[in-house]
Design a protein around this motif. Structure first.
Motif, PDB file in Angstrom:
ATOM      1  N   GLU A  81      12.593   4.213 -30.421  1.00 19.27           N
ATOM      2  CA  GLU A  81      13.435   3.282 -30.617  1.00 19.27           C
ATOM      3  C   GLU A  81      14.195   2.650 -29.398  1.00 19.27           C
ATOM      4  OE1 GLU A  81      15.736   5.133 -33.915  1.00 19.27           O
ATOM      5  OE2 GLU A  81      14.110   5.369 -35.607  1.00 19.27           O
ATOM      6  N   GLU A  82      13.935   3.208 -28.354  1.00 20.69           N
ATOM      7  CA  GLU A  82      13.972   2.777 -27.228  1.00 20.69           C
ATOM      8  C   GLU A  82      13.614   1.324 -26.836  1.00 20.69           C
ATOM      9  OE1 GLU A  82      17.632   3.362 -25.941  1.00 20.69           O
ATOM     10  OE2 GLU A  82      17.889   4.627 -27.312  1.00 20.69           O
ATOM     11  N   GLU A  83      13.931   0.267 -26.531  1.00 22.84           N
ATOM     12  CA  GLU A  83      13.797  -1.343 -25.551  1.00 22.84           C
ATOM     13  C   GLU A  83      12.002  -0.594 -24.399  1.00 22.84           C
ATOM     14  OE1 GLU A  83      16.769  -3.899 -27.927  1.00 22.84           O
ATOM     15  OE2 GLU A  83      16.315  -4.051 -25.999  1.00 22.84           O
ATOM     16  N   ALA A  84      13.449   0.092 -23.937  1.00 23.42           N
ATOM     17  CA  ALA A  84      12.455   0.662 -22.622  1.00 23.42           C
ATOM     18  C   ALA A  84      11.504   0.769 -22.484  1.00 23.42           C
ATOM     19  CB  ALA A  84      13.550   0.926 -21.645  1.00 23.42           C
ATOM     20  N   THR A  85      11.313   1.868 -23.192  1.00 23.80           N
ATOM     21  CA  THR A  85       9.959   3.223 -23.555  1.00 23.80           C
ATOM     22  C   THR A  85       9.015   2.379 -24.397  1.00 23.80           C
ATOM     23  OG1 THR A  85      11.095   4.251 -25.286  1.00 23.80           O
ATOM     24  CG2 THR A  85      11.634   5.107 -22.936  1.00 23.80           C
ATOM     25  N   CYS A  86       9.662   1.642 -25.626  1.00 20.48           N
ATOM     26  CA  CYS A  86       8.741   0.896 -26.227  1.00 20.48           C
ATOM     27  C   CYS A  86       8.033  -0.482 -25.320  1.00 20.48           C
ATOM     28  CB  CYS A  86       9.584   0.052 -27.713  1.00 20.48           C
ATOM     29  SG  CYS A  86       8.164  -0.795 -28.724  1.00 20.48           S
ATOM     30  N   ILE A  90       3.822  -0.888 -24.811  1.00 17.04           N
ATOM     31  CA  ILE A  90       2.592  -1.713 -24.489  1.00 17.04           C
ATOM     32  C   ILE A  90       2.767  -1.964 -22.854  1.00 17.04           C
ATOM     33  CG2 ILE A  90       4.204  -3.564 -24.572  1.00 17.04           C
ATOM     34  CD1 ILE A  90       1.391  -3.407 -27.031  1.00 17.04           C
ATOM     35  N   ARG A  91       3.110  -2.473 -22.230  1.00 14.99           N
ATOM     36  CA  ARG A  91       1.817  -2.077 -20.859  1.00 14.99           C
ATOM     37  C   ARG A  91       1.473  -1.574 -20.361  1.00 14.99           C
ATOM     38  NH1 ARG A  91       7.148  -1.743 -19.068  1.00 14.99           N
ATOM     39  NH2 ARG A  91       7.815  -4.003 -18.142  1.00 14.99           N
ATOM     40  N   GLY A 210      13.265  -9.439 -23.414  1.00 12.34           N
ATOM     41  CA  GLY A 210      13.789  -9.399 -22.660  1.00 12.34           C
ATOM     42  C   GLY A 210      13.218  -8.435 -21.265  1.00 12.34           C
ATOM     43  N   TYR A 211      11.852  -8.136 -21.720  1.00 11.78           N
ATOM     44  CA  TYR A 211      11.570  -7.629 -20.553  1.00 11.78           C
ATOM     45  C   TYR A 211      10.000  -8.366 -20.030  1.00 11.78           C
ATOM     46  CZ  TYR A 211      14.036  -3.177 -21.610  1.00 11.78           C
ATOM     47  OH  TYR A 211      14.867  -2.361 -21.628  1.00 11.78           O
ATOM     48  N   ALA A 212      10.166  -9.453 -20.357  1.00 12.52           N
ATOM     49  CA  ALA A 212       8.917 -10.521 -20.718  1.00 12.52           C
ATOM     50  C   ALA A 212       9.137 -10.743 -19.064  1.00 12.52           C
ATOM     51  CB  ALA A 212       8.269 -11.666 -21.389  1.00 12.52           C
ATOM     52  N   GLU A 213       8.043 -10.792 -18.459  1.00 12.33           N
ATOM     53  CA  GLU A 213       8.085 -11.797 -17.237  1.00 12.33           C
ATOM     54  C   GLU A 213       7.555 -12.507 -16.994  1.00 12.33           C
ATOM     55  OE1 GLU A 213       6.930  -8.916 -14.074  1.00 12.33           O
ATOM     56  OE2 GLU A 213       5.873  -7.862 -14.843  1.00 12.33           O
ATOM     57  N   TYR A 214       6.454 -13.421 -17.757  1.00 16.13           N
ATOM     58  CA  TYR A 214       6.184 -14.450 -17.870  1.00 16.13           C
ATOM     59  C   TYR A 214       6.360 -15.241 -19.776  1.00 16.13           C
ATOM     60  CZ  TYR A 214       3.320 -14.453 -13.532  1.00 16.13           C
ATOM     61  OH  TYR A 214       2.850 -15.131 -12.588  1.00 16.13           O
ATOM     62  N   SER A 251      10.508   1.585 -12.481  1.00 13.68           N
ATOM     63  CA  SER A 251      12.146   0.976 -13.281  1.00 13.68           C
ATOM     64  C   SER A 251      11.203   1.092 -14.587  1.00 13.68           C
ATOM     65  CB  SER A 251      13.119   0.797 -12.600  1.00 13.68           C
ATOM     66  OG  SER A 251      14.173   0.463 -13.215  1.00 13.68           O
ATOM     67  N   LEU A 252      11.873   1.485 -15.874  1.00 14.46           N
ATOM     68  CA  LEU A 252      12.141   0.490 -16.995  1.00 14.46           C
ATOM     69  C   LEU A 252      13.401  -0.630 -16.947  1.00 14.46           C
ATOM     70  CD1 LEU A 252      11.408   3.938 -19.332  1.00 14.46           C
ATOM     71  CD2 LEU A 252       9.858   2.530 -18.391  1.00 14.46           C
TER      72      LEU A 252
END
Length: 582
Positions: A81-86, A90-91, A210-214, A251-252
């Motif tokens: 349920e944490e955005e960073a770990t989720c 998918i990464r 928020g976590y997209a690079e492209y 880093s997350l």
């Protein structure tokens, strides 16, 4: 005539005696039906229904085996349920190349087929999966040149995440029809400047933003005017560019936005906490000419705008909207499959839940109760009828992608998949909550907050109401036939078809009488859209040889059982006036 001996009785007349006879006949008929029910016994559940209530079909065949590892991974990873770990989940899935990006070129329907096997409770991860593979990578593959595709393929080993910067605050569910973001071409510097020209041009509800690079970015392309004249607006186009950079790949933390890009998070949601949804705005963000996805349109080395539209497309917007067809299939097939997964879970519990035993050594099981058994049987059958239509449409979409031909009838079918599949998924969850009573309050039932993912799919990639209006608009404009002769003839041959056809005809006639006033009658428009959808869905099911194989039927649905499936579909889902929620 009555016997004279009866007529001789005091107070007995012909009329009175006829009433007695009618009452006696009714009693006899009731007794006969009761005896028939007793001796006939309980109707045995057909094999297909039993299979769908008990298990999910495994991936089989060469193509299915290729996507089995992807679907199994999505179904078995823990819910975080944490955005960073989720985002990291998918990464890693992307890095592991369960489904390679180049498969979207060689077998574009592979991604769609994978969706039917995904029924994870991890709604946030599933949303990331559809964004990453379908909306992000799928768009680059569909609209990008060979060079742009190769660049995308090279990012998979790093697990580079992307997003789909399409929806804007001003347009909302009318995404694509209203675009305020601008991309102005500068021939002197050979680049585009992407700019959020108005406050409402800000991109909104951008999943994984928020976590997209492209990002693939929807913007109105503006070219310089000829001979110094007024700038020429070429309409919405898609640009592909880096929007953020991970300063520390171990880093997350969220990547740092590029100059000219602002990323803000939406307010806290009631569900799917592991998914970051972002606002993205652009302040004169410069991207190279090669950022414009150029398979069908682009700017050549001389700075001229050139096009190579597929047959049937007159503008780039037509091409863009046709590419949303895959998303409608993914969302509808996942939602019905998710509802079916929850149904299997409740059925399993009901088979072990012992009811009041009294003085007997063992009490009856919950799934033997008529309302529970009948309700779940109807639900799994009704969903399967819809899944059959979605499965048939999915295969046609795959062929359309290969040939770059998207007939209006196919666009209509995908709209129906979207608003029927996702809506009935939500309604199925609601029905299960009612049937399961207090058990639905337990987390293990799966009927709590995670099930809200079904509501999310209703509004994603075009709100369902817009999908309903789209098929009405296409009929009015002559893109699709109002009364397809083949569909009408086949529907007349079935009782359920005749009933729905009568409603469709009556509602359509009322709309004709009202003229423009019909546009103010939302219920009337909704009824017409759903009646047409019901006709096409039932027709597809009757014409199918096996039903939607891959949804738990193994050998498919027999011809004898099809009537029972249609009866269940009609009992649960065919309601007029069409309710907002069943």
């Amino acid at each position: 005539r009555l016997p004279s001996c009866l007529l001789a009785l005091p107070g007995i007349t012909d009329t009175t005696m006829e009433l007695y006879q009618a009452a006696a006949a009714a009693v006899v008929i009731a007794i006969v039906y009761l005896l028939m029910a007793v001796f006939k016994g309980k109707k045995k559940m057909d094999r297909a229904t039993q299979a769908m209530l008990e298990s999910r079909t495994a991936c089989t065949g060469e193509v299915e085996a290729q996507i089995a590892s992807l679907s199994n991974t999505l179904n078995t990873v823990p819910v975080l349920e944490e955005e960073a770990t989720c985002a990291e989940q998918i990464r890693q899935i992307v890095q592991q190349s369960h489904l390679k990006y180049d498969a979207l070129v060689s077998d574009p329907v592979a991604l769609l087929r994978a969706t039917r096997h995904v029924d994870t409770e991890h709604g946030a991860l599933y949303t990331r999966y559809t964004v990453q593979y379908n909306l992000y990578a799928g768009t680059v593959v569909a609209l990008g040149s060979d060079e742009q595709r190769a660049k995308l393929f090279a990012t998979q080993t790093a697990g580079t995440l992307g997003c789909f910067a399409f929806t804007e605050c001003g347009a909302g569910v009318m995404s694509g029809a209203g675009v305020e973001t601008e991309a102005v071409y500068d021939p002197q510097r050979d680049c585009f400047t992407i700019h959020s020209a108005t406050p409402t041009a800000r991109k909104t509800w951008i999943s994984q933003g928020g976590y997209a690079e492209y990002a693939v970015i929807l913007a109105n392309l503006i070219m310089p005017g000829k001979d110094g004249g007024e700038p020429e607006k070429k309409g919405p186009h898609i640009f592909w560019s880096r929007i953020a950079t991970r300063e520390d790949v171990s880093s997350l933390e969220r990547p740092v936005p590029e100059k000219g890009v602002t990323v803000d998070m939406l307010p806290t949601k009631t569900s799917l906490p592991g998914l970051d949804n972002a606002y993205i705005s652009f302040d004169h963000f410069e991207v190279p000419r090669a950022a414009l996805l150029s398979r069908f349109s682009g700017v050549d080395d001389n700075g001229a705008y050139v096009t190579n539209f597929p047959a049937g497309a007159k503008r780039m917007l037509d091409v863009l909207l046709s590419r949303l067809l895959t998303g409608r299939i993914c969302l509808s097939e996942f939602t019905t499959g998710y509802a079916q997964m929850l149904l299997r879970r409740q059925w399993e519990y009901a088979g072990t839940r012992e009811l009041w035993r009294g003085r007997k050594p063992e009490g009856p099981k919950m799934n033997t109760m008529p309302l529970i058994e009948g309700g779940m049987t109807d639900l799994v059958r009704g969903l399967h009828v819809v899944q059959t239509f979605i499965a048939q449409t999915r295969e046609v979409v795959g062929q359309a992608i290969k040939g770059d031909v998207f007939p209006n009838e196919l666009v209509e079918a995908t709209c129906i998949c979207k608003f029927v599949g996702t809506s009935l998924g939500v309604d199925a969850v609601s029905m299960l909550r009612k049937m399961m009573g207090s058990h639905a309050l337990f987390a293990k039932s799966g009927l709590g907050a995670p099930a809200f993912v079904c509501n999310a799919t209703c509004s994603a990639e075009g709100d369902n109401t817009i999908m309903e209006l789209k098929i009405l608009s296409d009929m009015i404009r002559g893109r699709t036939a109002k009364f397809p002769s083949g569909l009408v003839a086949r529907s007349m041959g079935r009782a359920a078809g005749r009933r729905v056809l009568a409603i469709y005809t009556a509602r359509f006639a009322k709309a004709i009488v009202l003229g423009k006033g019909a546009m103010k009658d939302g219920q009337l428009l909704k009824d017409i859209a759903w009646a047409r959808a019901h006709l096409l869905i039932m027709d597809a099911f009757w014409s199918s040889k096996t039903g939607a194989t891959g949804h738990g039927t193994e050998g498919g649905v027999s011809e004898r059982a099809k009537a029972d499936f249609i009866a269940s579909y009609e009992r649960l889902f065919i309601k007029f006036p069409t309710p907002i929620c069943f």
